[in-house]
Design a protein around this motif. Structure first.
Motif: not given
Length: 95
Positions: A56-61, A65-76
């Motif tokens: 139904k739509t297009e989204l940017n996810i 990533y922080n310096k250690a390569g870990l996910i520090a944020g997740f946004f739509l």
């Protein structure tokens, strides 16, 4: 399974991530394809923008990533419409 930093781990466990993905697809329809990926870096973080085409739509996810390569944020984010400029008929290209 994605590797979250300590802040993200406290906010989103595996079950919450699965529920979030299910809620997204309830409102957008199923994921049809990934249209593109771009990255940017700022202040020691890497931002990955994944352009997703849902039914139904297009989204940017946006995944941060922080310096250690870990996910520090997740946004739509709602994908920005691509607009192509067209000159008005009274504009002459040779002027």
């Amino acid at each position: 399974m994605p590797q979250f930093d300590s802040m993200m781990t406290s906010l989103m466990d595996t079950t919450t991530l699965q529920q979030t993905w299910e809620r997204i697809q309830q409102s957008t329809g199923p994921l049809q394809r990934i249209s593109g990926v771009r990255t940017d870096s700022q202040s020691g973080y890497v931002f990955a923008y994944v352009l997703c085409q849902f039914e139904k739509t297009e989204l940017n996810i946006k995944v941060v990533y922080n310096k250690a390569g870990l996910i520090a944020g997740f946004f739509l984010e709602q994908a920005k419409a691509s607009v192509q400029y067209t000159s008005a008929p009274y504009i002459k290209g040779d002027a």
